[in-house]
Design an enzyme around this catalytic site. Structure first.
Site, PDB file in Angstrom:
ATOM      1  N   CYS A  38       0.841  -1.202   0.000  1.00 35.31           N
ATOM      2  CA  CYS A  38       0.000   0.000   0.000  1.00 35.31           C
ATOM      3  C   CYS A  38       0.879   1.256   0.000  1.00 35.31           C
ATOM      4  CB  CYS A  38      -0.922  -0.031   1.225  1.00 35.31           C
ATOM      5  SG  CYS A  38      -1.778   1.517   1.553  1.00 35.31           S
ATOM      6  N   CYS A  41       0.024   4.040   2.474  1.00 32.69           N
ATOM      7  CA  CYS A  41       0.398   3.659   3.844  1.00 32.69           C
ATOM      8  C   CYS A  41       1.820   4.115   4.157  1.00 32.69           C
ATOM      9  CB  CYS A  41       0.311   2.147   4.022  1.00 32.69           C
ATOM     10  SG  CYS A  41      -1.343   1.443   3.823  1.00 32.69           S
TER      11      CYS A  41
END
Length: 290
Positions: A38, A41
């Site tokens: 991700c 993230c």
């Protein structure tokens, strides 16, 4: 992920109840649900770590690797990454989904954690305060002075572009934003670009009166609802736009590839997330998501 400070740790199925739930009765615990694949993230995590360190133990940060901790993901119904949830007194009390600006995170924490001491006001903060009060000409004048001394000051460039956009100088504002270098102020830059996007989109859309007429005949006209929100955003009618976007998201979250959700997040960035409307609608969006 390795431990970075005494206040930041990995949470697993084995230690979650103790490290997060029980600890949250003593200090608020921010839980960051992330995954290696991700990209947002990885942008968000260092920001959360820096903010946590500033609180010097008044806030804890627990990191949950969602690929490895599927039981925790299922337990809390996490559906998108990154998702951040604040626990206090054993319960989730607030949170957000998606990478957020620093101002959004601080606004979320403010009611629950004793804030760190503010830094002394500087010329940029003064200009920001003028802008927040819609005193755009005064803010622009202050920013010009600041930029005459340092024309690489990214936050000042971004705010200057927003002042230009407020008085319709869209191409000049775009040129200023194009001069901003680096990723450090990515969220603020995205908010300013969103402002330009709304203004440009509105110029190509039907008149608000026509869109309201369409909605009067068919309240389920998703396209008219979305276009009316864009028109309202271009006119700084933020509350009406946020309400329309949230209703559209609840009714049809897949409309135009999730346009309502994406635009809500753009508005949050645009307003800076410490705006009272954004505080309200961020929580309502979180409730609709989870």
């Amino acid at each position: 992920m390795s431990q970075e400070t005494p206040y930041i740790f990995d949470a697993t199925a084995l230690n979650f109840d103790q490290a997060v739930i029980q600890n949250s009765f003593i200090k608020p615990v921010l839980v960051d649900f992330w995954a290696e694949w991700c990209a947002p993230c990885k942008v968000l995590m260092p920001l959360l770590a820096r903010i946590t360190e500033e609180y010097q133990g008044e806030l804890l940060l627990a990191k949950v690797d969602c690929d490895a901790e599927q039981d925790i993901v299922a337990r809390f119904g996490i559906r998108s990454l990154p998702t951040v949830v604040l626990f206090k007194d054993g319960q989730p009390v607030d949170g957000f989904a998606g990478a957020q600006p620093e101002s959004a995170i601080r606004a979320l924490l403010e009611p629950h954690v004793q804030p760190p001491l503010p830094s002394e006001a500087d010329p940029f903060e003064a200009a920001q305060a003028l802008f927040n009060e819609s005193r755009f000409a005064e803010a622009e004048a202050s920013l010009k002075l600041l930029l005459s001394e340092d024309n690489t000051h990214a936050p000042a460039l971004i705010l200057y572009a927003r002042c230009l956009a407020e008085r319709g100088e869209l191409d000049q504002a775009q040129s200023v934003l194009d001069a901003v270098k680096g990723d450090e102020h990515k969220a603020a830059l995205a908010g300013a670009k969103a402002q330009l996007t709304f203004l440009r989109q509105a110029a190509t859309l039907p008149d608000p009166a026509e869109l309201k007429s369409r909605l009067g005949q068919d309240p389920g006209d998703d396209e008219a609802a979305y276009q009316l929100s864009i028109q309202q955003l271009s006119r700084q009618q933020y509350e009406a736009a946020l309400e329309g976007l949230l209703k559209l998201f609840v009714r049809n979250r897949s409309f135009n590839e999730g346009a309502a959700h994406k635009t809500l997040l753009q508005v949050f960035e645009l307003l800076g997330n410490d705006h009272p409307l954004v505080t309200t609608y961020r929580r309502r969006l979180f409730a609709a998501l989870y």
